[in-house]
Design an enzyme around this catalytic site. Structure first.
Site, mmCIF file in Angstrom:
data_model
loop_
_atom_site.group_PDB
_atom_site.id
_atom_site.type_symbol
_atom_site.label_atom_id
_atom_site.label_comp_id
_atom_site.label_asym_id
_atom_site.label_seq_id
_atom_site.Cartn_x
_atom_site.Cartn_y
_atom_site.Cartn_z
ATOM 1 N NE ARG A 236 -4.313 -1.229 0.012
ATOM 2 C CZ ARG A 236 -4.444 -2.275 -0.802
ATOM 3 N NH1 ARG A 236 -3.456 -2.623 -1.617
ATOM 4 N NH2 ARG A 236 -5.573 -2.976 -0.826
ATOM 5 C CD GLU A 265 -2.445 3.532 -5.363
ATOM 6 O OE1 GLU A 265 -3.401 2.773 -5.502
ATOM 7 O OE2 GLU A 265 -1.405 3.232 -4.739
ATOM 8 C CG HIS A 284 -2.843 -0.425 -6.711
ATOM 9 N ND1 HIS A 284 -3.224 0.241 -5.570
ATOM 10 C CD2 HIS A 284 -2.863 -1.744 -6.373
ATOM 11 C CE1 HIS A 284 -3.459 -0.626 -4.601
ATOM 12 N NE2 HIS A 284 -3.245 -1.838 -5.075
HETATM 13 C C1 GLV Z 1 -4.857 -4.852 -4.107
HETATM 14 O O1 GLV Z 1 -4.125 -3.952 -3.845
HETATM 15 C C2 GLV Z 1 -5.423 -5.713 -3.147
HETATM 16 O O2 GLV Z 1 -5.355 -5.420 -1.935
HETATM 17 O O3 GLV Z 1 -5.975 -6.744 -3.532
#
Ligand code: GLV
Length: 324
Positions: A236, A265, A284
């Site tokens: 994250r 983000e 991401h």
């Molecule tokens: C993506 O970032 C997830 O947490 O699946």
């Protein structure tokens, strides 16, 4: 029929599951559903399939008085105030397991890309700069036989360790839970955080975002890392202080970074970190393989179907609400 609100177009297999016996409404646009629309749509919903872009908090739950389940299509659930959901008897589910290897594959590819200048190499060719072979062009660092420091030895961290082993890397890990069984089985070594930072050539982060891990990587951590070390974050964004990372890479405090997640983000296109050749940033996408994204949506849909039928969902985050 119970109303199910789905905050983005999802894979047809999952949609079909939900449509059997439920009144399903989908936010069809490929952008985050605006908050006011979301709050309006959940007013009569008994289930919501959310993405990590939807904040589920008191305001959301006030707007959704009939809600029984929030099924997050992600393994991480820092977008959801789970304590508040539990207090209001709303089941929360996530999608662990199905994305583990796919996410580790991508984190490892970020590591390779950052170590060996894959992205600037491509840009160089694309921009017509490739005129001759040069012994000095994009000289990176070896991945094989290097030391890989894994922060967080959960499911994804373990898969990362296996990938590192495939490259004959020496595996160090730090986790709040020590895993002597895995140390014995695989030869991975536990290290405290400072030792891991100072001995690793690559440091890869696989922890949840919470109050303990927010900005875990900032000036202090960078100052303990090798000057050549590369930081990988596919967990994250807020675990890493982006501005401090920019300064650390730019000043040579550390060697580079591979990021699939950022803070903020999305990262603005004019963020200075994007000017650094030894930093790779992706939007991401670590779990984004067709197979895995399909599995994630199906799992989220199955969790909704189960809760609406009064059954136990497969992957509850607040299991105290569902028994077993
Ligand atoms: C993506 O970032 C997830 O947490 O699946």
């Amino acid at each position: 029929m119970a109303k199910v609100y789905v905050t983005r177009s999802i894979y047809p297999e999952a949609l079909e599951l939900l449509q059997r016996g439920h009144d399903v409404k989908v936010w069809e646009e490929d952008r985050t559903v605006p908050r006011d629309v979301l709050l309006r749509e959940v007013a009569d919903a008994e289930a919501v399939l959310t993405l990590l872009t939807e904040k589920v908090d008191d305001e959301f739950l006030d707007a959704a008085p009939h809600l029984k389940i929030v099924a997050n299509m992600a393994v991480g659930f820092d977008n959801i105030d789970v304590a508040v959901c539990t207090r209001r008897k709303v089941v929360v589910t996530n999608t662990p397991g199905v994305l583990t290897e796919t996410t580790a594959d991508f984190a490892f590819s970020l590591l390779m890309a950052a170590a060996r200048f894959v992205v600037p190499g491509m840009e160089y060719v694309r921009n017509g700069k490739w005129t001759t072979w040069s012994p000095n062009l994009f000289v990176g660092r070896d991945v094989h036989h290097a030391t890989l420091g894994i922060v967080g030895l959960g499911r994804i961290g373990q898969e990362m360790a296996k990938r590192g082993r495939g490259f004959d890397m020496d595996i160090l890990y730090y986790d709040v839970y020590r895993r002597e069984d895995l140390e014995r089985e695989h030869g991975w070594r536990y290290a405290d955080m400072d030792t891991l930072l100072s001995e690793s050539d690559f440091v890869t982060v696989h922890v949840d975002l919470n109050d303990q891990t927010r900005r875990m990587f900032s000036v202090d951590a960078f100052s303990k890392m090798k000057k050549t070390a590369i930081l990988i974050n596919a967990a994250r964004g807020p675990i890493v202080d982006t501005d401090a990372l920019y300064e650390a890479v730019k000043s040579g405090e550390i060697g580079g970074a591979g990021l699939d997640v950022t803070d903020p983000e999305p990262l603005p296109a004019d963020h200075p970190i994007l000017t650094l050749e030894n930093v790779v940033v992706c939007p991401h996408i670590a779990s984004a393989s067709l197979q895995t994204r399909t599995k994630m949506t199906i799992l989220a849909a199955e969790n909704i179907v189960a809760v609406l039928a009064g059954d136990r969902p497969k992957t509850p985050v607040n299991p105290e609400l569902v028994g077993g």
